[in-house]
Motif scaffolding. Structure first.
Motif, PDB file in Angstrom:
ATOM      1  N   UNK A 156      10.596   5.779  -3.486  1.00 55.81           N
ATOM      2  CA  UNK A 156      10.236   4.366  -3.637  1.00 55.81           C
ATOM      3  C   UNK A 156       8.770   4.265  -4.028  1.00 55.81           C
ATOM      4  N   UNK A 157       8.529   3.711  -5.196  1.00 57.78           N
ATOM      5  CA  UNK A 157       7.177   3.608  -5.714  1.00 57.78           C
ATOM      6  C   UNK A 157       6.465   2.370  -5.164  1.00 57.78           C
ATOM      7  N   UNK A 158       5.154   2.440  -5.107  1.00 54.15           N
ATOM      8  CA  UNK A 158       4.330   1.306  -4.696  1.00 54.15           C
ATOM      9  C   UNK A 158       3.668   0.732  -5.938  1.00 54.15           C
ATOM     10  N   UNK A 159       3.906  -0.551  -6.177  1.00 52.04           N
ATOM     11  CA  UNK A 159       3.397  -1.173  -7.397  1.00 52.04           C
ATOM     12  C   UNK A 159       1.878  -1.266  -7.406  1.00 52.04           C
ATOM     13  N   UNK A 160       1.305  -1.688  -6.306  1.00 51.04           N
ATOM     14  CA  UNK A 160      -0.150  -1.803  -6.228  1.00 51.04           C
ATOM     15  C   UNK A 160      -0.586  -1.441  -4.811  1.00 51.04           C
ATOM     16  N   UNK A 161      -1.286  -0.335  -4.682  1.00 53.67           N
ATOM     17  CA  UNK A 161      -1.729   0.133  -3.373  1.00 53.67           C
ATOM     18  C   UNK A 161      -3.093  -0.482  -3.051  1.00 53.67           C
ATOM     19  N   UNK A 162      -3.181  -1.142  -1.925  1.00 56.56           N
ATOM     20  CA  UNK A 162      -4.421  -1.782  -1.496  1.00 56.56           C
ATOM     21  C   UNK A 162      -4.771  -1.299  -0.099  1.00 56.56           C
ATOM     22  N   UNK A 163      -5.994  -0.813   0.071  1.00 56.45           N
ATOM     23  CA  UNK A 163      -6.441  -0.351   1.380  1.00 56.45           C
ATOM     24  C   UNK A 163      -7.786  -1.013   1.701  1.00 56.45           C
ATOM     25  N   UNK A 164      -8.079  -1.104   2.965  1.00 56.51           N
ATOM     26  CA  UNK A 164      -9.355  -1.670   3.375  1.00 56.51           C
ATOM     27  C   UNK A 164     -10.470  -0.669   3.217  1.00 56.51           C
ATOM     28  N   UNK A 165     -11.693  -1.145   3.092  1.00 62.38           N
ATOM     29  CA  UNK A 165     -12.853  -0.273   3.003  1.00 62.38           C
ATOM     30  C   UNK A 165     -13.012   0.490   4.317  1.00 62.38           C
ATOM     31  N   UNK A 166     -13.482   1.761   4.264  1.00 64.21           N
ATOM     32  CA  UNK A 166     -13.596   2.563   5.492  1.00 64.21           C
ATOM     33  C   UNK A 166     -14.385   1.863   6.605  1.00 64.21           C
ATOM     34  N   UNK A 167     -15.470   1.182   6.219  1.00 64.17           N
ATOM     35  CA  UNK A 167     -16.298   0.559   7.235  1.00 64.17           C
ATOM     36  C   UNK A 167     -15.630  -0.636   7.892  1.00 64.17           C
TER      37      UNK A 167
END
Length: 260
Positions: free
Chosen positions: A242-253
């Motif tokens: 299952x592919x992810x269309x747009x991966x979004x993650x928070x900034x490390x800090x």
């Protein structure tokens, strides 16, 4: 009735050039990726696709699009596919854009034998009045434009007539299903998949988990087998792909912080 197909290749073998297909999924969520890949290998072209969108440049229906195998698309969102935009603007692809709710209802109407319906969506816009570019020529000029649609007033409010969508085939993906074609969809994958299956004269479902008839409670079945003609059981590897269309993650800090 056992509707099981031995493989995805067997299930799509009779899809001919120029066939129309209703395809389930939303972006890359719940798309019938195994059936699409099998159709890519099978080689049919000149296809007329009815789907919420056309995948991305590398996944889903984008595979068929990139290979030049799609002639026309009826959909409601095209924002994640650059090749789609290129083909549309250069006259290689005909596109009918439809409001998302209208698209859903046109598919549902096709599956329930309703030839057309009235809706307020699009009244007073080119959607009803006509003139939206469906196809450009190689110079970027409009070669084919949408026609004007019938409108009618009910209880003092204007509505536009929309025709149902019925396709030769439907390709859908379900989380669970049985050999009789009864299907259960998981969360967001339930949006266009049942509607697409209803609109196909021959609905083909790829199923992540195939169970024996009677295992599924009637109360949990989202789409009864009367709408489904072929069922393909996925392997564990296919089900997990299952592919992810747009991966979004928070900034490390920002991780682990608490708002006060």
């Amino acid at each position: 009735m056992d509707k099981s197909s031995p493989s995805a290749a067997d299930a799509v073998a009779d899809i001919a050039n120029g066939a129309s297909l209703a395809v389930g999924g939303f972006g890359l969520c719940g798309i019938p990726s195994t059936l699409i890949s099998a159709l890519y290998v099978q080689g049919a072209g000149g296809l007329h696709i009815v789907s919420n969108n056309c995948g991305t440049d590398d996944h889903g229906l984008g595979m068929l699009l990139g290979a030049g195998r799609i002639a026309r698309v009826t959909g409601s969102y095209v924002g994640e596919n650059k090749e789609f935009a290129r083909q549309y603007l250069t006259g290689e692809l005909e596109v009918e854009l439809v409001p998302q709710g209208t698209l859903a209802e046109r598919l549902r109407a096709g599956g329930h034998g309703i030839p057309a319906f009235y809706t307020p969506a699009g009244v007073g816009t080119p959607l009803a009045e006509g003139g939206i570019p469906w196809r450009h020529n190689a110079h970027g000029d409009v070669a084919v434009a949408s026609p004007a649609k019938e409108t009618r007033v009910f209880d003092g409010r204007e509505y536009v007539l929309e025709e149902a969508l019925i396709c030769d085939f439907a390709l859908v993906r379900a989380a669970r299903g049985d050999r009789h074609g009864n299907l259960v969809f998981d969360k967001s994958a339930r949006n266009f998949n049942p509607l697409a299956a209803m609109a196909g004269r021959v609905a083909i479902a790829e199923v992540e988990e195939l169970v024996e008839p009677g295992v599924l409670s009637p109360d949990e079945i989202h789409l009864p087998g009367v709408f489904v003609q072929r069922v393909v059981a996925l392997t564990a590897q296919q089900a997990a792909d299952k592919q992810i269309e747009r991966r979004t993650v928070s900034a490390p800090e920002a991780r682990g912080t608490v708002a006060v």
